[in-house]
Write a protein that holds these residues in place. Structure first.
Motif: not given
Length: 157
Positions: A32-37, A20-24, A76-82
């Motif tokens: 994605l919300s906490r509930a979705q994860f 959740v922290a990385l998503e935000e 659906y989603s991909i996120a990389t820390h900056h």
């Protein structure tokens, strides 16, 4: 190529806070919300992958969806820390997603990406994804998306 100590693994329930922290941290909208994860972590039709250098040093995540009787998986989603951008973490996550899709006997992996996310578009095209469509007003903020697909080698073929 990702840093040598990066490990790609399946996410676990204990990763929920970090996911959740990385998503935000990564997205202004369409998060994605906490509930979705939580739901995806327990689902047979979804897989959440994590790139990390330790138990709680997340560098990136990817969420892949599967449908019964479909030969197409969806990133659906991909996120990389900056701090990890440009280090190959996104490539490693995509490779892991592709391998996962192949193991599930999928012939292709599809995704959507914002038309203004030039870095991601370059990454996908460099890794063999081809543009197959356009979606107007796809994102919450009204941004358009490109649709991409990569055909996957069938295992054992």
């Amino acid at each position: 190529m990702p840093p040598a100590n990066v490990r790609i693994r399946s996410a676990e329930l204990s990763d929920l806070d970090d996911l959740v922290a990385l998503e935000e941290h990564s997205f202004d909208s369409d998060r994605l919300s906490r509930a979705q994860f939580r739901r995806h972590l327990d689902s047979d039709s979804a897989k959440v992958l994590v790139a990390s250098t330790g138990p709680h040093r997340f560098l990136g995540t990817a969420v892949v969806f599967f449908r019964k009787r479909s030969g197409v998986a969806r990133l659906y989603s991909i996120a990389t820390h900056h701090e990890a951008r440009g280090l190959g973490v996104g490539s490693a996550l995509l490779d892991a997603a592709e391998q996962l899709a192949q193991r599930r006997r999928c012939r292709a992996l599809r995704l959507e990406v914002r038309t203004d996310n030039h870095g991601a578009v370059r990454l996908y095209e460099r890794l063999g994804y081809r543009r197959i469509g356009h979606a107007r007003d796809y994102y919450e903020d009204g941004a358009d998306a490109w649709r991409y697909e990569k055909l996957l080698a069938m295992q054992g073929a």
